[in-house]
Design an enzyme around this catalytic site. Structure first.
Site, PDB file in Angstrom:
ATOM      1  N   GLU A 179       0.868  -1.182   0.000  1.00  0.00           N
ATOM      2  CA  GLU A 179       0.000   0.000   0.000  1.00  0.00           C
ATOM      3  C   GLU A 179       0.904   1.230   0.000  1.00  0.00           C
ATOM      4  O   GLU A 179       2.093   1.121   0.326  1.00  0.00           O
ATOM      5  CB  GLU A 179      -0.889  -0.011   1.253  1.00  0.00           C
ATOM      6  CG  GLU A 179      -1.810  -1.222   1.277  1.00  0.00           C
ATOM      7  CD  GLU A 179      -2.751  -1.261   2.476  1.00  0.00           C
ATOM      8  OE1 GLU A 179      -2.715  -0.308   3.290  1.00  0.00           O
ATOM      9  OE2 GLU A 179      -3.506  -2.232   2.574  1.00  0.00           O
ATOM     10  N   PRO A 180       0.327   2.409  -0.301  1.00  0.00           N
ATOM     11  CA  PRO A 180       1.178   3.607  -0.345  1.00  0.00           C
ATOM     12  C   PRO A 180       1.990   3.810   0.932  1.00  0.00           C
ATOM     13  O   PRO A 180       3.128   4.244   0.880  1.00  0.00           O
ATOM     14  CB  PRO A 180       0.168   4.743  -0.572  1.00  0.00           C
ATOM     15  CG  PRO A 180      -0.959   4.081  -1.314  1.00  0.00           C
ATOM     16  CD  PRO A 180      -1.051   2.687  -0.774  1.00  0.00           C
TER      17      PRO A 180
ATOM     18  N   SER B 129       7.856  -1.980   2.591  1.00  0.00           N
ATOM     19  CA  SER B 129       8.770  -2.864   3.323  1.00  0.00           C
ATOM     20  C   SER B 129       8.161  -3.280   4.662  1.00  0.00           C
ATOM     21  O   SER B 129       8.304  -4.419   5.097  1.00  0.00           O
ATOM     22  CB  SER B 129      10.102  -2.151   3.564  1.00  0.00           C
ATOM     23  OG  SER B 129      10.802  -2.012   2.347  1.00  0.00           O
TER      24      SER B 129
ATOM     25  N   ARG C 297      33.578  -5.987 -32.342  1.00  0.00           N
ATOM     26  CA  ARG C 297      33.915  -4.569 -32.384  1.00  0.00           C
ATOM     27  C   ARG C 297      35.439  -4.371 -32.401  1.00  0.00           C
ATOM     28  O   ARG C 297      36.150  -4.862 -31.510  1.00  0.00           O
ATOM     29  CB  ARG C 297      33.309  -3.894 -31.148  1.00  0.00           C
ATOM     30  CG  ARG C 297      33.711  -2.475 -30.943  1.00  0.00           C
ATOM     31  CD  ARG C 297      32.962  -1.549 -31.863  1.00  0.00           C
ATOM     32  NE  ARG C 297      33.258  -0.147 -31.568  1.00  0.00           N
ATOM     33  CZ  ARG C 297      33.093   0.824 -32.433  1.00  0.00           C
ATOM     34  NH1 ARG C 297      32.641   0.569 -33.653  1.00  0.00           N
ATOM     35  NH2 ARG C 297      33.373   2.067 -32.102  1.00  0.00           N
TER      36      ARG C 297
ATOM     37  N   GLN D  93      28.517  -0.271 -20.713  1.00  0.00           N
ATOM     38  CA  GLN D  93      29.846   0.337 -20.805  1.00  0.00           C
ATOM     39  C   GLN D  93      30.674  -0.308 -21.930  1.00  0.00           C
ATOM     40  O   GLN D  93      31.335   0.379 -22.709  1.00  0.00           O
ATOM     41  CB  GLN D  93      30.565   0.190 -19.451  1.00  0.00           C
ATOM     42  CG  GLN D  93      31.828   1.004 -19.321  1.00  0.00           C
ATOM     43  CD  GLN D  93      31.559   2.513 -19.320  1.00  0.00           C
ATOM     44  OE1 GLN D  93      30.435   2.955 -19.078  1.00  0.00           O
ATOM     45  NE2 GLN D  93      32.572   3.287 -19.629  1.00  0.00           N
TER      46      GLN D  93
ATOM     47  N   HIS E 156      29.567  -1.747 -24.553  1.00  0.00           N
ATOM     48  CA  HIS E 156      28.996  -1.368 -25.848  1.00  0.00           C
ATOM     49  C   HIS E 156      29.244   0.117 -26.190  1.00  0.00           C
ATOM     50  O   HIS E 156      28.920   0.550 -27.306  1.00  0.00           O
ATOM     51  CB  HIS E 156      27.482  -1.622 -25.867  1.00  0.00           C
ATOM     52  CG  HIS E 156      27.109  -3.059 -26.051  1.00  0.00           C
ATOM     53  ND1 HIS E 156      27.301  -4.014 -25.091  1.00  0.00           N
ATOM     54  CD2 HIS E 156      26.532  -3.705 -27.104  1.00  0.00           C
ATOM     55  CE1 HIS E 156      26.862  -5.183 -25.523  1.00  0.00           C
ATOM     56  NE2 HIS E 156      26.397  -5.025 -26.746  1.00  0.00           N
ATOM     57  N   GLY E 157      29.757   0.877 -25.238  1.00  0.00           N
ATOM     58  CA  GLY E 157      30.040   2.297 -25.492  1.00  0.00           C
ATOM     59  C   GLY E 157      28.780   3.056 -25.884  1.00  0.00           C
ATOM     60  O   GLY E 157      27.688   2.759 -25.391  1.00  0.00           O
TER      61      GLY E 157
ATOM     62  N   GLU F  96       9.300  -7.492  -4.391  1.00  0.00           N
ATOM     63  CA  GLU F  96       9.282  -8.722  -3.559  1.00  0.00           C
ATOM     64  C   GLU F  96      10.318  -8.643  -2.430  1.00  0.00           C
ATOM     65  O   GLU F  96      10.946  -9.636  -2.060  1.00  0.00           O
ATOM     66  CB  GLU F  96       9.403  -9.976  -4.423  1.00  0.00           C
ATOM     67  CG  GLU F  96       8.235 -10.046  -5.408  1.00  0.00           C
ATOM     68  CD  GLU F  96       7.841 -11.414  -5.880  1.00  0.00           C
ATOM     69  OE1 GLU F  96       8.266 -12.411  -5.283  1.00  0.00           O
ATOM     70  OE2 GLU F  96       7.072 -11.480  -6.867  1.00  0.00           O
TER      71      GLU F  96
ATOM     72  N   GLU G 269      17.509  -4.004   0.966  1.00  0.00           N
ATOM     73  CA  GLU G 269      17.644  -3.697   2.396  1.00  0.00           C
ATOM     74  C   GLU G 269      16.877  -4.735   3.222  1.00  0.00           C
ATOM     75  O   GLU G 269      17.377  -5.239   4.234  1.00  0.00           O
ATOM     76  CB  GLU G 269      17.114  -2.275   2.688  1.00  0.00           C
ATOM     77  CG  GLU G 269      17.993  -1.156   2.145  1.00  0.00           C
ATOM     78  CD  GLU G 269      17.880  -0.931   0.623  1.00  0.00           C
ATOM     79  OE1 GLU G 269      17.038  -1.582  -0.042  1.00  0.00           O
ATOM     80  OE2 GLU G 269      18.638  -0.098   0.095  1.00  0.00           O
TER      81      GLU G 269
HETATM   82  N1  COS Z   1       8.805 -16.539   6.146  1.00  0.00           N
HETATM   83  C1  COS Z   1       7.960 -17.028   7.096  1.00  0.00           C
HETATM   84  N2  COS Z   1       7.515 -16.285   8.120  1.00  0.00           N
HETATM   85  C2  COS Z   1       7.943 -15.014   8.207  1.00  0.00           C
HETATM   86  C3  COS Z   1       8.809 -14.449   7.262  1.00  0.00           C
HETATM   87  C4  COS Z   1       9.244 -15.274   6.201  1.00  0.00           C
HETATM   88  N3  COS Z   1      10.081 -14.806   5.251  1.00  0.00           N
HETATM   89  N4  COS Z   1       9.071 -13.158   7.603  1.00  0.00           N
HETATM   90  C5  COS Z   1       8.384 -12.928   8.725  1.00  0.00           C
HETATM   91  N5  COS Z   1       7.704 -14.048   9.089  1.00  0.00           N
HETATM   92  C6  COS Z   1       6.875 -14.211  10.297  1.00  0.00           C
HETATM   93  C7  COS Z   1       7.752 -14.091  11.537  1.00  0.00           C
HETATM   94  O1  COS Z   1       8.271 -15.352  11.924  1.00  0.00           O
HETATM   95  C8  COS Z   1       6.803 -13.520  12.569  1.00  0.00           C
HETATM   96  O2  COS Z   1       6.074 -14.589  13.150  1.00  0.00           O
HETATM   97  P1  COS Z   1       5.404 -14.437  14.643  1.00  0.00           P
HETATM   98  O3  COS Z   1       4.238 -13.545  14.507  1.00  0.00           O
HETATM   99  O4  COS Z   1       5.014 -15.851  14.949  1.00  0.00           O
HETATM  100  O5  COS Z   1       6.487 -13.893  15.541  1.00  0.00           O
HETATM  101  C9  COS Z   1       5.854 -12.672  11.741  1.00  0.00           C
HETATM  102  O6  COS Z   1       5.961 -13.123  10.384  1.00  0.00           O
HETATM  103  C10 COS Z   1       6.205 -11.190  11.800  1.00  0.00           C
HETATM  104  O7  COS Z   1       7.534 -11.093  11.372  1.00  0.00           O
HETATM  105  P2  COS Z   1       8.555 -10.066  11.997  1.00  0.00           P
HETATM  106  O8  COS Z   1       8.367 -10.000  13.489  1.00  0.00           O
HETATM  107  O9  COS Z   1       9.914 -10.424  11.491  1.00  0.00           O
HETATM  108  O10 COS Z   1       8.008  -8.720  11.362  1.00  0.00           O
HETATM  109  P3  COS Z   1       8.767  -7.404  11.001  1.00  0.00           P
HETATM  110  O11 COS Z   1       7.706  -6.414  10.677  1.00  0.00           O
HETATM  111  O12 COS Z   1       9.801  -7.044  12.024  1.00  0.00           O
HETATM  112  O13 COS Z   1       9.613  -7.763   9.685  1.00  0.00           O
HETATM  113  C11 COS Z   1       9.778  -8.145   7.340  1.00  0.00           C
HETATM  114  C12 COS Z   1       9.076  -8.474   8.622  1.00  0.00           C
HETATM  115  C13 COS Z   1      10.351  -6.739   7.294  1.00  0.00           C
HETATM  116  C14 COS Z   1      10.880  -9.143   7.088  1.00  0.00           C
HETATM  117  C15 COS Z   1       8.619  -8.265   6.338  1.00  0.00           C
HETATM  118  O14 COS Z   1       7.662  -7.271   6.616  1.00  0.00           O
HETATM  119  C16 COS Z   1       9.035  -8.190   4.904  1.00  0.00           C
HETATM  120  O15 COS Z   1       9.487  -9.165   4.339  1.00  0.00           O
HETATM  121  N6  COS Z   1       8.813  -7.011   4.283  1.00  0.00           N
HETATM  122  C17 COS Z   1       8.959  -6.868   2.867  1.00  0.00           C
HETATM  123  C18 COS Z   1       7.648  -7.112   2.233  1.00  0.00           C
HETATM  124  C19 COS Z   1       7.777  -7.337   0.770  1.00  0.00           C
HETATM  125  O16 COS Z   1       8.592  -8.119   0.319  1.00  0.00           O
HETATM  126  N7  COS Z   1       6.924  -6.646   0.013  1.00  0.00           N
HETATM  127  C20 COS Z   1       6.916  -6.761  -1.379  1.00  0.00           C
HETATM  128  C21 COS Z   1       5.578  -7.233  -1.814  1.00  0.00           C
HETATM  129  S1  COS Z   1       5.542  -7.657  -3.506  1.00  0.00           S
HETATM  130  S2  COS Z   1       5.861  -5.995  -4.455  1.00  0.00           S
END
Ligand code: COS
Length: 383
Positions: free
Chosen positions: A128-129, A133, A269, A337, A339-340, A364, A368
């Site tokens: 969402e907006p 992450s 080339r 680079q 291919h210039g 995905e 970071e």
């Molecule tokens: N696989 C399985 N379970 C996962 C997981 C994974 N890759 N990542 C997190 N979880 C689970 C955790 O184990 C945790 O479980 P509990 O509730 O039992 O403790 C729960 O999900 C919450 O995870 P966490 O506490 O790590 O949450 P955070 O918000 O600190 O961090 C991140 C989670 C940042 C790793 C996660 O939000 C993420 O991957 N963000 C990126 C999202 C993304 O890829 N978006 C793109 C969408 S497609 S364009």
């Protein structure tokens, strides 16, 4: 890619994908990049080949193969046109997988069987907006109303948002418990109040449409909940573990294409009276590019093998995605680079590879986020 341990069927899928990519996908890639046309006819053929349900068992209309076969096929497709690989990756890694592992028998019948054959195209809608992450912060709200749920909110960065038949949409059903209140819903296109909006005007991946979606009082029947109420965040994350392997394979395809084009160009080339390839500085560049591609292959295959063996692969998927997307950008930039000036024109394709590569470090899960995932895993694994 090295092929030492591939089975006959994996080898066959790989070769079929390679031939299809070279003969059917590659020829229109430059035009699609310019026009932004969605590759509808190509996807139809991809479905007929069984590549939109590669890992779905045959009983649900799929091809019943493994992740290794999938990454081999996806890599070849991405090598020809990375934007065509996007709907294929989303369908296999995210949408099919979610219906297969969390869908009720009814949802498997209603959607999975049609997705696996390519009759339906599927989309995944989490971001969402104000929640990218930090996916647990999504605000799209779903409230129970009799046997239905009413959804309101706004989604963005939805791949294939204008061309999908069914969308896996994540919404908050109980904000008080944060991510434990997120639920996954299957929403059909043309559901009243469900409106795919403007297509983003992107740097690359032009043949893949990326859209926002407004949800205004969207009525979804209870039977369209995927998994359990409150299980959505875990479903989203587990699906992304597979998705990240797919994006790693896609990145690898881009890097391989950049390397091969650079080698061919360097041989042809002439610079200062001899082929570019005979200049040591060029050889150094090509060697670095080749080494990075080989290392990415290993990480992609390692993640795929681990997933197929049923082992934990969260770290391997993130390592593959982080590394392959990083090197896809480095290798594509170096290809321009080499291919210039010609590399800076659309005629020589490498500039498209450079533009297409960028998003692999973003979608995905950004690089970071992959670093965070890897760090959390090793901190747990190593005493
Ligand atoms: N696989 C399985 N379970 C996962 C997981 C994974 N890759 N990542 C997190 N979880 C689970 C955790 O184990 C945790 O479980 P509990 O509730 O039992 O403790 C729960 O999900 C919450 O995870 P966490 O506490 O790590 O949450 P955070 O918000 O600190 O961090 C991140 C989670 C940042 C790793 C996660 O939000 C993420 O991957 N963000 C990126 C999202 C993304 O890829 N978006 C793109 C969408 S497609 S364009």
């Amino acid at each position: 890619m090295f092929s030492l341990e591939f089975s006959d069927i994996q080898q066959t899928i790989w070769e079929t994908a390679k031939r299809f990519a070279e003969e059917v996908i590659a020829p229109g890639a430059i035009d699609r990049d310019k026009s932004g046309e969605f590759p509808k006819d190509i996807l139809k053929q991809v479905g007929e080949l069984g590549f939109l349900g590669i890992m779905v068992p045959e009983e649900y209309g799929g091809t019943g193969l493994d992740t290794v076969s999938y990454v081999l096929a996806l890599k070849e497709i991405a090598k020809a046109d990375a934007s065509v690989a996007i709907p294929i990756s989303v369908q296999n890694s995210l949408v099919d997988w979610i219906f297969l592992h969390y869908g009720s028998d009814l949802l498997k019948e209603k959607y999975l069987k049609h997705l696996a054959t390519g009759e339906y195209i599927g989309a995944y809608s989490l971001s969402e907006p104000d929640a990218g992450s930090d996916a647990r912060m999504i605000r799209t709200r779903a409230e129970k109303n009799g046997n239905d749920w009413i959804l309101n909110g706004f989604k963005n960065w939805v791949s294939t948002g204008h061309h999908s038949d069914v969308y896996v949409v994540f919404a908050q059903t109980n904000p008080e418990i944060q991510h434990k209140g997120i639920t996954a819903f299957a929403i059909e296109k043309d559901t009243p109040g469900f409106e795919p909006m403007k297509k983003e005007d992107k740097m690359g991946m032009h043949a893949s449409d990326t859209v926002s979606i407004a949800l205004t009082n969207v009525k979804v029947p209870n039977e369209n909940i995927i998994g359990k109420v409150g299980e959505g965040f875990y479903i989203a994350m587990k699906a992304l573990n597979g998705g990240r392997i797919g994006i790693a394979a896609q990145s690898l395809g881009i890097a391989e294409a950049a390397l091969e084009r650079s080698v061919r160009y360097a041989k042809e080339r002439l610079v200062m009276g001899k082929p570019l390839a005979d200049h040591e500085l060029t050889q150094y560049k090509l060697a670095q590019m080749a080494m990075k591609v080989s290392a990415a292959e290993m990480l992609v295959l390692k993640a795929a093998f681990l997933r197929d063996s049923g082992a934990d692969h969260i770290r391997a998927a993130s390592e593959a995605k982080l590394f392959a997307s990083t090197i896809a950008n480095e290798v594509a930039r170096e290809a321009v680079q080499i291919h210039g000036g010609y590399g800076y024109t659309r005629e020589y394709v490498v500039e498209r590879l450079m533009r297409d590569a960028k998003v692999t470090e973003i979608y995905e899960g950004t690089s970071e986020i992959q670093n965070i995932v890897i760090a959390r895993q090793i901190l747990k694994e190593i005493d």
